[in-house]
Scaffold this motif. Structure first.
Motif, PDB file in Angstrom:
ATOM      1  N   ALA A 191       1.073  -1.008   0.385  1.00  0.00           N
ATOM      2  CA  ALA A 191      -0.056  -0.251   0.484  1.00  0.00           C
ATOM      3  C   ALA A 191       0.653   0.908   0.203  1.00  0.00           C
ATOM      4  O   ALA A 191       1.613   1.717   1.375  1.00  0.00           O
ATOM      5  N   LEU A 192       0.659   2.287  -1.006  1.00  0.00           N
ATOM      6  CA  LEU A 192       1.038   3.732  -0.859  1.00  0.00           C
ATOM      7  C   LEU A 192       0.836   3.923   0.183  1.00  0.00           C
ATOM      8  O   LEU A 192       1.496   4.940   0.673  1.00  0.00           O
ATOM      9  N   GLU A 193      -0.191   3.485   0.619  1.00  0.00           N
ATOM     10  CA  GLU A 193      -0.819   4.490   2.063  1.00  0.00           C
ATOM     11  C   GLU A 193      -0.290   3.952   3.081  1.00  0.00           C
ATOM     12  O   GLU A 193      -0.433   4.879   4.399  1.00  0.00           O
ATOM     13  N   GLN A 194       0.951   3.451   3.188  1.00  0.00           N
ATOM     14  CA  GLN A 194       1.411   2.719   4.532  1.00  0.00           C
ATOM     15  C   GLN A 194       2.161   3.794   5.326  1.00  0.00           C
ATOM     16  O   GLN A 194       2.683   4.444   4.947  1.00  0.00           O
ATOM     17  N   HIS A 214       5.806   2.788  10.877  1.00  0.00           N
ATOM     18  CA  HIS A 214       5.942   2.062  12.001  1.00  0.00           C
ATOM     19  C   HIS A 214       4.659   0.952  11.792  1.00  0.00           C
ATOM     20  O   HIS A 214       4.522   0.533  12.321  1.00  0.00           O
ATOM     21  N   TYR A 215       4.720  -0.206  10.577  1.00  0.00           N
ATOM     22  CA  TYR A 215       3.641  -0.303   9.982  1.00  0.00           C
ATOM     23  C   TYR A 215       4.234  -1.586  10.679  1.00  0.00           C
ATOM     24  O   TYR A 215       3.446  -2.975  10.136  1.00  0.00           O
ATOM     25  N   TYR A 261      -3.474  -1.842   9.040  1.00  0.00           N
ATOM     26  CA  TYR A 261      -2.826  -3.716   8.965  1.00  0.00           C
ATOM     27  C   TYR A 261      -2.035  -3.211   7.829  1.00  0.00           C
ATOM     28  O   TYR A 261      -1.223  -1.882   7.814  1.00  0.00           O
ATOM     29  N   ARG A 262      -0.727  -3.958   8.435  1.00  0.00           N
ATOM     30  CA  ARG A 262       0.225  -4.205   7.108  1.00  0.00           C
ATOM     31  C   ARG A 262       0.094  -4.636   5.892  1.00  0.00           C
ATOM     32  O   ARG A 262      -0.749  -6.138   5.227  1.00  0.00           O
ATOM     33  N   VAL A 263      -0.221  -3.785   4.909  1.00  0.00           N
ATOM     34  CA  VAL A 263      -1.092  -4.612   3.413  1.00  0.00           C
ATOM     35  C   VAL A 263       0.192  -5.128   2.618  1.00  0.00           C
ATOM     36  O   VAL A 263       0.831  -4.876   2.276  1.00  0.00           O
ATOM     37  N   LEU A 264      -0.234  -6.610   2.752  1.00  0.00           N
ATOM     38  CA  LEU A 264       0.590  -7.576   1.986  1.00  0.00           C
ATOM     39  C   LEU A 264       0.552  -7.757   0.039  1.00  0.00           C
ATOM     40  O   LEU A 264       1.400  -7.247  -0.228  1.00  0.00           O
TER      41      LEU A 264
END
Length: 306
Positions: free
Chosen positions: A101-104, A107-108, A228-231
């Motif tokens: 995710a570019l939106e991440q 500290h994810y 969430y950490r988007v995989l």
């Protein structure tokens, strides 16, 4: 021959060739039972293409709908995308720095993992709705679309159910960001559940579900990426991965190049020749009639003459 009719030799040859393939493979009866009406219409259109039919540009999806519903290559492409994703999921979980995710935000790394799928033409096959429009001489409308959604008759794209269930079994949250309206979300969730997709409370994020949830999808990705950490991301349109609304063909192509390392690793795109932002990019915005829209399409063709 009926007066005023002219056979479309190319379409007739294509249809006869496809029927012959089904006959050789022993699947003719199966396909006729499932897709008979659309095939009958296609043969009629090919055998008697009147001037009026030849200049009706309100629905240009006959060939693409036939491809989605009959071509083995289409299923091969969807299976290819989802199978590659299945093999990469364990790698993505193990690498705490992995995100799609570019939106991440920052500290994810310690956030729980998730994947995000678009629904229509990514997880759900709505080609039956498109076939109805063709057979009935109609164009897309929100009213007919919502009626179709309420039928809960969409089928699963090949590979999608298996991928989402594998993710669920691995402890990965599965989210669906869809531009279906919130008013039909219950029908959407029930359709998904019947097909075997994992659906939890809050996992389907529909357009208009919250005031800032627009068709752009950015705010909904932001929300998921904050928790969430988007995989991985799955979609059939550039806007399922990053904002691309209103961009030109050239700008869209540059976006693909800029993010070339993500395709087939973190971003998985499914084929959809029927509709999408790619089609809107063909037009100037000044077109007023179906004929002008068709001319803009023709103007985009590159014959490669010297």
């Amino acid at each position: 021959m009926i007066s005023g009719c002219e056979p479309n030799i190319y379409l007739l040859n294509s249809l006869f060739r496809q029927v012959l393939i089904w006959f050789i493979n022993g699947k003719l009866y199966q396909h006729i039972m499932k897709k008979g009406r659309l095939l009958i219409f296609a043969f009629i259109l090919a055998g008697c293409q009147t001037a009026e039919m030849a200049t009706n540009y309100s629905n240009n999806t006959l060939y693409s709908t036939l491809w989605i519903q009959t071509a083995a290559e289409y299923e091969a492409l969807t299976l290819q995308a989802y199978h590659v994703a299945e093999r990469l999921l364990p790698v993505a979980i193990a690498d705490s720095g992995w995100t799609a995710a570019l939106e991440q935000g920052d500290h994810y790394e310690e956030l729980p993992p998730a994947i995000i799928l678009d629904l229509d033409e990514t997880a759900l096959d709505n080609s039956f709705y498109e076939a109805r429009l063709i057979l009935e001489g109609e164009s897309f409308s929100e009213e007919s679309w919502n009626i179709w959604v309420e039928e809960k008759a969409a089928e699963a794209i090949q590979g999608a159910v298996e991928l989402t269930n594998l993710a669920n079994d691995l402890g990965i949250a599965v989210f669906y960001i869809t531009n279906r309206e919130a008013m039909v979300q219950q029908a959407t969730e029930e359709n998904l559940q019947v097909l075997g997709f994992p659906v939890d409370e809050g996992s389907v994020l529909s357009s208009g579900g919250e005031p800032d949830w627009t068709s752009a999808k950015t705010e909904r990705r932001n929300l998921i990426a904050s928790e969430y950490r988007v995989l991985m991301l799955f979609g059939d349109d550039l806007n399922d991965f990053l904002p691309a609304r209103g961009m030109s063909i050239e700008e869209r192509a540059q976006l693909v190049k800029t993010h070339s390392g993500k395709w087939g690793v973190r971003w998985f795109i499914l084929p959809n020749p029927n509709y999408g932002s790619w089609e809107r990019a063909l037009f100037t915005g000044d077109e007023q009639t179906d004929e002008e829209l068709q001319q803009s399409r023709l103007n985009r063709l590159e014959p490669g003459y010297n």
